[in-house]
Structure formats: C-alpha cells, structure tokens
Design a protein around this motif. Structure first.
Motif, PDB file in Angstrom:
ATOM      1  N   UNK A 113       0.839  -1.195   0.000  1.00 63.37           N
ATOM      2  CA  UNK A 113       0.000   0.000   0.000  1.00 63.37           C
ATOM      3  C   UNK A 113       0.881   1.254   0.000  1.00 63.37           C
ATOM      4  N   UNK A 114       0.719   2.120   0.996  1.00 64.32           N
ATOM      5  CA  UNK A 114       1.430   3.401   1.010  1.00 64.32           C
ATOM      6  C   UNK A 114       2.634   3.381   1.946  1.00 64.32           C
ATOM      7  N   UNK A 115       3.133   2.203   2.273  1.00 64.06           N
ATOM      8  CA  UNK A 115       4.274   2.115   3.187  1.00 64.06           C
ATOM      9  C   UNK A 115       5.511   2.806   2.598  1.00 64.06           C
ATOM     10  N   UNK A 116       6.160   3.668   3.372  1.00 62.87           N
ATOM     11  CA  UNK A 116       7.472   4.180   2.974  1.00 62.87           C
ATOM     12  C   UNK A 116       8.500   3.138   3.361  1.00 62.87           C
ATOM     13  N   UNK A 117       9.348   2.781   2.417  1.00 64.51           N
ATOM     14  CA  UNK A 117      10.341   1.753   2.665  1.00 64.51           C
ATOM     15  C   UNK A 117      10.812   1.174   1.356  1.00 64.51           C
ATOM     16  N   UNK A 118      11.712   0.231   1.445  1.00 60.19           N
ATOM     17  CA  UNK A 118      12.279  -0.371   0.237  1.00 60.19           C
ATOM     18  C   UNK A 118      12.781  -1.764   0.561  1.00 60.19           C
ATOM     19  N   UNK A 119      12.913  -2.568  -0.479  1.00 65.70           N
ATOM     20  CA  UNK A 119      13.545  -3.871  -0.324  1.00 65.70           C
ATOM     21  C   UNK A 119      14.634  -4.023  -1.373  1.00 65.70           C
ATOM     22  N   UNK A 120      15.595  -4.871  -1.054  1.00 69.48           N
ATOM     23  CA  UNK A 120      16.672  -5.217  -1.992  1.00 69.48           C
ATOM     24  C   UNK A 120      16.527  -6.687  -2.371  1.00 69.48           C
TER      25      UNK A 120
END
Lengths: 331, 331
Positions: free
Chosen positions: B300-307
């Motif tokens: 959804x609107x989560x601020x964050x990232x994945x590698x």
C-alpha cells in the motif's frame, strides 16, 4: 523526517550517481555540473533537447533522458532552479550543429537560469531556442511564477518534440510542435499530504488530517482552495471540471488522459482515480484514446495526484506513439 | 486516512475497473471473479500463467498481466488471499491444452486457496502445476507464513517463466526454470512507516518517528528488529549483508539487483539506495549485470524499500532480457 538519505546536502548528487550506475551503457553523470546526459549525445543529425528544474520531481527530468526524449537534464537542488552556468555548460556539452532546444517549465527562477544560459551559449555560436510549458490551470500567478505553472503536462510536450527531433526535425519545426502540444494540454493536481524536503527535514506546509489542497503546485505552492477530504469521485470531478472547462475540451474530442502520482500515492489508488476520470470524461462525450497512469512529475513524497488532458490530432497522436526509452522501465 | 478512495469496500474493484479501462485492447476485467486477464488468453500454444495474492501489492500481480508475463491475476481483497473458488474460475477461464502454471508467494492463506483451486481444476481435467516463491531472508516463519515469505523476488521468477512460456516451453520445463530462479533469488526489506489499509483507515502497526522495522513483511509483519533510523548507507549495508550472506552470493558472481519501493517512497530515494547498494556489492567483488529500480511489490502506502539479488547464469540472463509488456509503462 523518515527518508533514505545520508547527508541531506548530498541527496541530489547521490540520486544521480545511482541513476548513472543503474544505466551504465546509456547515461553519463557529469558531477562538475550536476547533469545527466545520454552517452551518445550530441548527435550531429538531431537537435539536442535539454531540460532542467529543481530536483524532487523525479522521474522529471533526470529520468527522462534517453532515445526519443531528452539528450540531457541539468537539475538544481531540491525545488531550486539549476545555476545558469551549469545550464550553459550542459548546453555546450550537447551542442549539435542542428541546435539545442531548451524545455523550461514556467517558473521565474528556471526562466532566468535558462534565458541566461541561452544568451551565453549563443555568444559562443550555439544555435538555441527555448520552449516554455505552462499547463497548470489551478492559478494564474503563484508563489514562484508569473503566469501559469508548468507541471506534469511537460511530459507530452517533451515526448512529442523528442520523437520529432529523433527523426531529424529542425529547431523551428520542434518549436512549432512543442507550442502546439502545450496549447492543447491542461493539468490540475491536489495534495492529500505535504511533502518533506530532505534539507528541511519537516513538512513544507501544514495540511490538517481531514483537508486537501486543491490545485496544489509541485513545490507545495497553494492552489485554489483548502477543502475537506471527500470521496475520490468528488475530488476527481472538481479537478476534471477545472481542466475540461479551461481549454475547453468538448464532446467529440479525442484526448490523452494522464493520472500522475505526486510521489507518495501508490499506483493502486492512481488506477482507481483513472477509472473515475475515464468514466466522467466518457459522460461528457470525450473519447480517451491514450492513457497514462503512474508517476511523471512528483513533489518528493507528497501524497496526491494530478490529471492532465491533451487534445489529440493525428500529428500529436503519432508523435506520442513513437518509440522512446528512459531509465524508468519495468524490465 | 488520506487516500483516493470512495467506499473502502469497493477499493479493489474500482482499481481493477480503472486498470481495464486504461488498457482496453489488452486486458479484460471479469467482475464476477474479481480477476484481470489478457484479452487473448488462453492461447493453445502456451502454458497459461496465473498468479494471485492479497491486493495492496500493486503492480504485483494485477499489473503484471501481459505478453511474456501473466495470463491472469486473481487478487483477493487488500492483504487477503483470493477465495479458492475465484482462483478455480480463473484457472478454468485461461486453461490451455498445454496446462496452467500457478505462481504463489509462500503465505498460508494463498497456498490453501491455490492448492484447493488446483485440485478442483484437475478434477475437471485441467493440467496444472504450482510454483511457490519464498525469497525473503528476513525471518524463517512469520505472522502468515510457515517457512519464508515470498516478496519482490517473485518478479524474477515470473519474468523468467513468462519468457519461456511465451516460446512454448512445457509445464515441466517451466517448473524447472521457476524453481531454479527462486533458488538463486533472495530479498529483504525495511519499513520507514506503516501502511494504512483502506478498510482499516489507520496505520497497521505503530512505528515511532525515529525507528524503522528491519526485515518487514509486505503485509506489515514484524521483521528481525526494530532499529533507530540511520543514514541510508547503514540500512542498505544491513539489508545487503543479510541477503548476500544467505545464499551466499560471492565474489565473482554476476547478479541482478532490484531496489523495490514499498509504495510511499519516491523514486529519487530508490535511486539513491540503488547507488549505495551497487557500490557495496562492487566492494565485495559482485558484478551487477542487470538493474531494476522502481515499484514491483508494494505494501500500500508504506514508505520503505527492499533489496533483491538474483545470481545470474546465461539461461536466466537471457530469459530476463526477453521482451515483455504489462500495464506499467511510461509511454
């Protein structure tokens, strides 16, 4: 402030380094002038296209460099126009015998930097022209603007002149095409939340939890009104009415419809907005021939969206459909 | 809650309507079963690929339908597995004489729905196989999972089997390819903020202003640790170390590197993260041959990232490079 950032003053440079590292074969980062350029620019057989503005609007404009799009982008710091001498150096780096076209969104600081750079480059013998983009119907003058602001409609002007430039069109022809596309393009946006510039570390303006900024600028400039949060269809109706009535777009028109995310709004919501806008236009007898849903011109992490319409004819449709490529891709 | 939404219970259906309206020539929305399918599916000359999961992860999976990718996606409501009978109806709608391959991220609810659908379809004479994806190294078991979670690495499994399916590979071959790609793919993500499901109307979990959730799941499941917010390079180092050490990836390996945004993080920050990850991998002697930066699997609107890393060989590289197309596009 919760962002992926090291020292906020390095935000733009580190973003550009990442952009170049992810596209080693096609893009070149020139740190001295903070610019991104095509690895194969300049090409003698085409007019070079250059754009710049404050950073924070990505993918505009540094991620719009590529075949059929920009030859170079010279961004300033977040929400700050690039220095005129950096624009000048950019123009020199990509100067082609066919000339250089500068695309500038209508903000006072950007206009000054690009006009000065154009004069300096012309004094060096470079042929250059400038195109101004001012698609935002929200307000006449604004915090950083005399006249209307340039926002997400910029994409369509760039896409059309980019396609024509790739085929060898000369500067006069590109100016004609760009002015034509700008003249049939209108946009308006709205903010659900304020954005937070890395160097400021806090929201750029106050927006209560139950209110929206209707007609917001892409630097958080005030729009037409502060309103209560409504069901999406009501906000879409207000934006679309403002956009449609401005040109105006009329029953029987064929248009491109863009739903542009402002940075913090997920793509699922953008498609929901697209569906509402599509149906409301259909009710007006306006045919949507081309659709664009995603992020084109953002305002950092602002939650919100803008709507853009372009009235199509055969020439514009064909230029928008021409092949192009940028750093923003799925595969 | 500040979102573009009408009645929250219509969120998914209205998003899918918008998606289909924006892609009238290529996609079909089937409201009875809440599914999106290719307009030209099923094709007798290829195995059909089907994926589903809770909604809220867009562009996964409904915006991953298209040539060289999915034939159909059957999403559930936000963060809820699709009903087994909707999956079953989806499989029947796209059933090809060459069979159907179901791609399922490893969550208990999704597994149950897809396994039941496969049984029902097989009883009808449809040949079907299922591939499970479990690339998240963060935790072994999780809120909704026995074993590892499937997250953004799903994209690479789908892209590879999608390319092979388009060329006529049979079911056994697709399962071999998918399992191989999954076996060399590892991911980890982190949240800067919680996400807000439309029907809940408030953040799914509490995350103080100076803390991050390291190893977060794409439904907000807890990760490895709650940590203080650090400069981006430190967070990137922690995620990358977890991912690299898990397979492990080693000096001399050639990899694909994906920086995936979780929904609320602007693309400028994703490129900054990309640059940091790229350099840290280079210091380990790992060569980045393919780069992916953007939103692939969100929360959804989560601020964050994945590698995500994928260890490449000639076969995987060639399949990832093959042409494909989905609703997510710039031009």
């Amino acid at each position: 402030m919760k962002k992926f950032v090291n020292d906020p003053k390095d935000y733009v440079a580190e973003m550009l380094q990442g952009l170049a590292l992810a596209n080693p074969d096609t893009l070149r980062y020139v740190p001295e002038y903070n610019l991104i350029m095509r690895a194969d620019a300049p090409r003698a057989d085409k007019v070079s296209l250059v754009q710049g503005s404050g950073s924070g609007h990505e993918p505009a404009h540094v991620m719009s460099v590529g075949p059929g799009m920009l030859d170079a982008a010279c961004p300033g710091d977040v929400f700050s126009a690039p220095p005129a001498d950096f624009v000048y150096e950019t123009v020199k780096l990509v100067a082609s015998p066919k000339g250089v076209l500068l695309l500038v969104n209508n903000y006072t600081g950007d206009r000054m930097a690009f006009e000065m750079a154009q004069e300096l480059a012309e004094a060096d013998g470079v042929t250059a022209r400038t195109l101004f983009i001012d698609d935002d119907v929200s307000v006449q003058d604004s915090t950083y603007t005399v006249g209307r602001r340039g926002v997400a409609g910029n994409f369509f002007v760039l896409k059309a002149v980019g396609a024509a430039a790739e085929r060898g069109a000369d500067l006069d022809e590109l100016v004609r095409i760009g002015e034509k596309v700008n003249s049939v393009t209108r946009s308006m946006g709205m903010a659900l939340t304020a954005c937070t510039p890395p160097a400021k570390g806090s929201p750029l303006f106050d927006l209560p939890g139950d209110e929206v900024e209707m007609g917001v600028g892409i630097h958080g400039e005030p729009g037409r009104s502060r309103e209560k949060l409504q069901p999406a269809r009501e906000h879409v109706r207000e934006m679309l009415t403002a956009v449609v009535d401005d040109l105006p777009y009329a029953s029987g028109d064929s248009v491109a419809l863009m739903v542009n995310g402002l940075g913090g709004t997920p793509v699922g919501e953008l498609y929901l907005v697209y569906g509402l806008a599509h149906r409301q236009l259909a009710e007006r007898g306006i045919e949507i021939a081309r659709s664009y849903v995603g992020e084109y011109c953002t305002s950092l992490d602002m939650a919100g969206a803008s709507l853009t319409l372009v009235r199509l004819d055969d020439e514009i449709s064909e230029l928008l459909a021409a092949p192009a490529g940028t750093a923003i891709r799925v595969f």
